[in-house]
Design an enzyme around this catalytic site. Structure first.
Site, short mmCIF file in Angstrom:
data_model
loop_
_atom_site.label_atom_id
_atom_site.label_comp_id
_atom_site.label_asym_id
_atom_site.label_seq_id
_atom_site.Cartn_x
_atom_site.Cartn_y
_atom_site.Cartn_z
CG HIS A 174 -3.51 13.09 1.30
ND1 HIS A 174 -3.62 13.31 -0.05
CD2 HIS A 174 -4.02 11.86 1.53
CE1 HIS A 174 -4.17 12.25 -0.62
NE2 HIS A 174 -4.42 11.36 0.31
CG HIS A 175 -2.25 13.06 6.84
ND1 HIS A 175 -0.93 12.71 6.86
CD2 HIS A 175 -2.90 12.03 6.26
CE1 HIS A 175 -0.78 11.51 6.32
NE2 HIS A 175 -1.98 11.08 5.94
CB THR A 183 -5.07 8.40 -4.88
OG1 THR A 183 -4.76 7.45 -3.88
CG2 THR A 183 -6.52 8.24 -5.30
CE LYS A 207 -0.29 10.91 0.01
NZ LYS A 207 0.15 9.51 0.13
N GLY A 214 0.81 -1.22 0.00
CA GLY A 214 0.00 0.00 0.00
C GLY A 214 0.84 1.27 0.00
CB THR A 215 4.48 1.77 0.62
OG1 THR A 215 4.41 1.02 1.82
CG2 THR A 215 5.44 2.94 0.78
CB THR A 216 1.95 6.09 -2.28
OG1 THR A 216 2.16 6.91 -1.13
CG2 THR A 216 0.57 5.46 -2.22
CG ASN A 221 -7.24 5.14 -2.40
OD1 ASN A 221 -7.93 4.38 -1.74
ND2 ASN A 221 -7.26 6.46 -2.24
CG PHE A 222 -5.19 -1.37 -0.85
CD1 PHE A 222 -5.54 -2.52 -1.53
CD2 PHE A 222 -3.86 -1.02 -0.78
CE1 PHE A 222 -4.57 -3.32 -2.12
CE2 PHE A 222 -2.88 -1.82 -1.36
CZ PHE A 222 -3.24 -2.98 -2.02
N1 LIG Z 1 -2.61 2.43 -0.64
C1 LIG Z 1 -3.41 2.98 0.28
O1 LIG Z 1 -4.62 2.75 0.32
C2 LIG Z 1 -2.80 3.91 1.31
C3 LIG Z 1 -3.55 4.45 2.34
C4 LIG Z 1 -2.91 5.22 3.31
C5 LIG Z 1 -1.55 5.43 3.23
N2 LIG Z 1 -0.86 4.90 2.18
C6 LIG Z 1 0.61 5.01 2.07
O2 LIG Z 1 1.15 4.04 2.95
C7 LIG Z 1 2.38 4.50 3.50
C8 LIG Z 1 2.29 4.50 5.01
O3 LIG Z 1 1.23 5.33 5.41
P1 LIG Z 1 0.94 5.64 6.96
O4 LIG Z 1 -0.16 6.64 6.98
O5 LIG Z 1 0.78 4.37 7.71
O6 LIG Z 1 2.32 6.34 7.34
P2 LIG Z 1 3.09 6.34 8.74
O7 LIG Z 1 2.13 6.49 9.88
O8 LIG Z 1 4.21 7.33 8.60
O9 LIG Z 1 3.68 4.85 8.81
C9 LIG Z 1 4.79 4.39 8.10
C10 LIG Z 1 5.64 3.66 9.10
O10 LIG Z 1 6.66 2.90 8.45
C11 LIG Z 1 7.79 2.98 9.29
N3 LIG Z 1 9.00 2.56 8.58
C12 LIG Z 1 9.94 3.32 7.94
N4 LIG Z 1 10.90 2.51 7.42
C13 LIG Z 1 10.56 1.25 7.76
C14 LIG Z 1 11.14 -0.02 7.54
N5 LIG Z 1 12.30 -0.17 6.87
N6 LIG Z 1 10.51 -1.13 8.03
C15 LIG Z 1 9.37 -1.03 8.70
N7 LIG Z 1 8.77 0.16 8.98
C16 LIG Z 1 9.36 1.26 8.50
C17 LIG Z 1 7.80 4.42 9.74
O11 LIG Z 1 8.60 4.61 10.87
P3 LIG Z 1 9.24 6.10 11.15
O12 LIG Z 1 8.09 7.04 11.15
O13 LIG Z 1 9.88 5.93 12.46
O14 LIG Z 1 10.19 6.36 10.00
C18 LIG Z 1 6.33 4.63 10.07
O15 LIG Z 1 6.01 4.23 11.37
C19 LIG Z 1 2.61 5.87 2.86
O16 LIG Z 1 3.39 5.69 1.69
C20 LIG Z 1 1.21 6.33 2.47
O17 LIG Z 1 1.21 7.25 1.39
C21 LIG Z 1 -1.45 4.16 1.24
#
Ligand SMILES: NC(=O)c1ccc[n+]([C@@H]2O[C@H](COP(=O)([O-])OP(=O)(O)OC[C@H]3O[C@@H](n4cnc5c(N)ncnc54)[C@H](OP(=O)(O)O)[C@@H]3O)[C@@H](O)[C@H]2O)c1
Length: 234
Positions: free
Chosen positions: A142-143, A153, A146, A82-84, A109-110
């Site tokens: 977005h917040h 998306t 991000k 899901g990571t972008t 976007n899931f």
């Molecule tokens: N596809 C979808 O539907 C969708 C929906 C929402 C979000 N997203 C995407 O998904 C990603 C994460 O979103 P989020 O809202 O959850 O962000 P988030 O709260 O910042 O979570 C990402 C987490 O990954 C951690 N991380 C960094 N490097 C890592 C590694 N090597 N191994 C494991 N964890 C690691 C970060 O830690 P630190 O903060 O300590 O670096 C952080 O806690 C973003 O790219 C966002 O754009 C996609």
């Protein structure tokens, strides 16, 4: 009784935690969570750690995701990403998935609502394309946490409408502020009026629902699929 699907969550931030909360209600069991401390440079993705894991779900960062995919693929586990912000690495990821024989579903976007939004956006662009006085545009908000902009998306939305609009320019504007979960808007503006199609996420639950759905779907599959392909083949 269907056995619980055993998951590893790569990334335990906002999305990882939302998925962990919802997983038991959706027949999934979280066996492993890896965060930035337990998985620097992908080092937490080991044979030993993935021993009891069926599928990995990655919601980390653009900097971490490709190495995570490489390591998961090398260990022969299927995954949902899901990571972008890694679009430029898609060819490399396709090669990794195909050469290792794993299955992977990815999407910017899931949310199932967003997948339907893409469909409506295509229909809207096809309807308005013959009327050049309507100029297309995309906005997304977005917040402030991000990291990537424009959102994956919004990039996908643009790709979805491009065939109907041929070479017409589609300006795209991003806002990062406060705690907005995610809003995407496709507009067509003329001197006389505006037509708008908008998707607003109310919370992260919709993304978590879709990611868990994809995790179940990808079990036993090989190859690289977008979430919309997975939904069409369900
Ligand atoms: N596809 C979808 O539907 C969708 C929906 C929402 C979000 N997203 C995407 O998904 C990603 C994460 O979103 P989020 O809202 O959850 O962000 P988030 O709260 O910042 O979570 C990402 C987490 O990954 C951690 N991380 C960094 N490097 C890592 C590694 N090597 N191994 C494991 N964890 C690691 C970060 O830690 P630190 O903060 O300590 O670096 C952080 O806690 C973003 O790219 C966002 O754009 C996609």
């Amino acid at each position: 009784m269907t056995p619980m699907l055993r998951l590893a969550l790569l990334g335990y931030g906002k999305m990882g935690k939302t998925i962990a909360r919802l997983a038991p209600e959706r027949g999934c069991e979280v066996r492993l969570t890896l965060d930035v401390d337990s998985n620097p440079g992908g080092e937490g993705i080991t044979r030993e750690n993935l021993r009891d894991v069926d599928v990995c779900i990655d919601f980390t960062t653009p900097a971490a995701v490709v190495e995570n995919i490489r390591r998961v693929a090398a260990l022969g586990r299927n995954l949902v990403v899901g990571t972008t912000g890694w679009n430029d690495k898609l060819d490399e990821v396709r090669r990794l998935v195909e050469s290792s024989g794993i299955g992977m579903v990815y999407a910017a976007n899931f949310s199932i609502g967003v997948q339907l939004f893409y469909r409506l956006a295509r229909a809207m662009a096809e309807s308005l394309a013959p009327f050049p006085m309507y100029e297309p545009y995309i906005t997304e908000a977005h917040h402030r946490f991000k990291q990537d902009a424009p959102s994956g998306t919004a990039i996908e939305l643009k790709k979805q409408i491009e065939p109907a609009l041929k070479d017409r320019e589609v300006p795209l504007a991003s806002i990062r502020a406060g705690y907005i979960p995610g809003t995407h808007e496709l507009g067509f503006d003329s001197e006389a009026d505006t037509v708008i199609l908008r998707h607003t996420a109310r919370s992260r639950q919709g993304f978590a629902e879709g990611a868990l759905y994809a995790a179940k779907w990808v079990m036993g599959k090989k190859g690289l699929y977008t979430f919309s392909e997975a939904l069409e083949r369900s």
